[in-house]
Design an enzyme around this catalytic site. Structure first.
Site, PDB file in Angstrom:
ATOM      1  N   ASP A 228       1.012  -1.073   0.198  1.00  0.00           N
ATOM      2  CA  ASP A 228       0.238  -0.205  -0.026  1.00  0.00           C
ATOM      3  C   ASP A 228       1.314   1.250   0.232  1.00  0.00           C
ATOM      4  OD1 ASP A 228      -2.619  -1.149   0.165  1.00  0.00           O
ATOM      5  OD2 ASP A 228      -1.991  -1.162   2.404  1.00  0.00           O
TER       6      ASP A 228
ATOM      7  N   ASP B 151      -6.913  -2.164  -4.868  1.00  0.00           N
ATOM      8  CA  ASP B 151      -8.299  -1.157  -3.621  1.00  0.00           C
ATOM      9  C   ASP B 151      -8.959  -0.033  -4.170  1.00  0.00           C
ATOM     10  OD1 ASP B 151      -7.222  -2.568  -2.161  1.00  0.00           O
ATOM     11  OD2 ASP B 151      -5.590  -0.639  -0.840  1.00  0.00           O
TER      12      ASP B 151
END
Length: 168
Positions: A112, A130
């Protein structure tokens, strides 16, 4: 379906390329302020799902991802009801599922790097996969809200009125 597939592949490639760029240019745990007090690029990893849910259960998350994709593929006609934007939405979600699944398989965790916050409020870091999942779900949700059921549209004119009279 061709456009949906091409977009999904492009998003998957973008997801993986951005993760490789982050891994090769930002040290694990490092933050680079882009918009001070609002947005940083960072390099963190997550062995779970959103917000660290099921941390350490990557194998379970892979099984869930596989089940979601298999069921969606088997039910694609029912899920889309022939609406193009629903095909697009499902394929965008697939790109996100595949992007994070690739991470779980090859990296053992999800990378991330997009980090947003305002004062004391911090949103967990996320990635292109995401974003794809969220946008795909949003498109599908909006489509189901704004479009009528195709089955209702194709019923003979008097049949739905007749059902309403009988129910009263």
């Amino acid at each position: 379906m061709l456009i949906s597939t091409l977009l999904a592949v492009a998003l998957l490639i973008m997801d993986q390329v951005t993760k490789v760029l982050v891994e090769s240019n930002i040290k694990l745990g490092q933050r680079i302020s882009i918009i001070p007090g609002f947005f940083d690029l960072t390099h963190i990893t997550n062995k779970g799902a959103a917000w660290g849910i099921l941390h350490g259960y990557g194998w379970l998350l892979l099984l869930i991802a596989a089940a979601v994709v298999i069921v969606a593929v088997l039910c694609i006609r029912w899920l889309t009801e022939g609406y193009n934007e629903r095909y697009l939405a499902i394929f965008i979600v697939f790109s996100g599922i595949f992007g994070n699944s690739i991470d779980r398989i090859w990296r053992g965790q999800v990378v991330d790097f997009l980090d947003f916050y305002v004062k004391g409020h911090h949103w967990p870091a996320f990635n292109v996969a995401d974003i794809s999942i969220c946008i795909g779900v949003a498109i599908y949700f909006l489509s189901t809200l704004l479009r009528s059921d195709k089955k209702t549209e194709t019923e003979p004119a008097g049949k739905s009125e007749e059902l309403t009279d009988n129910q009263a």
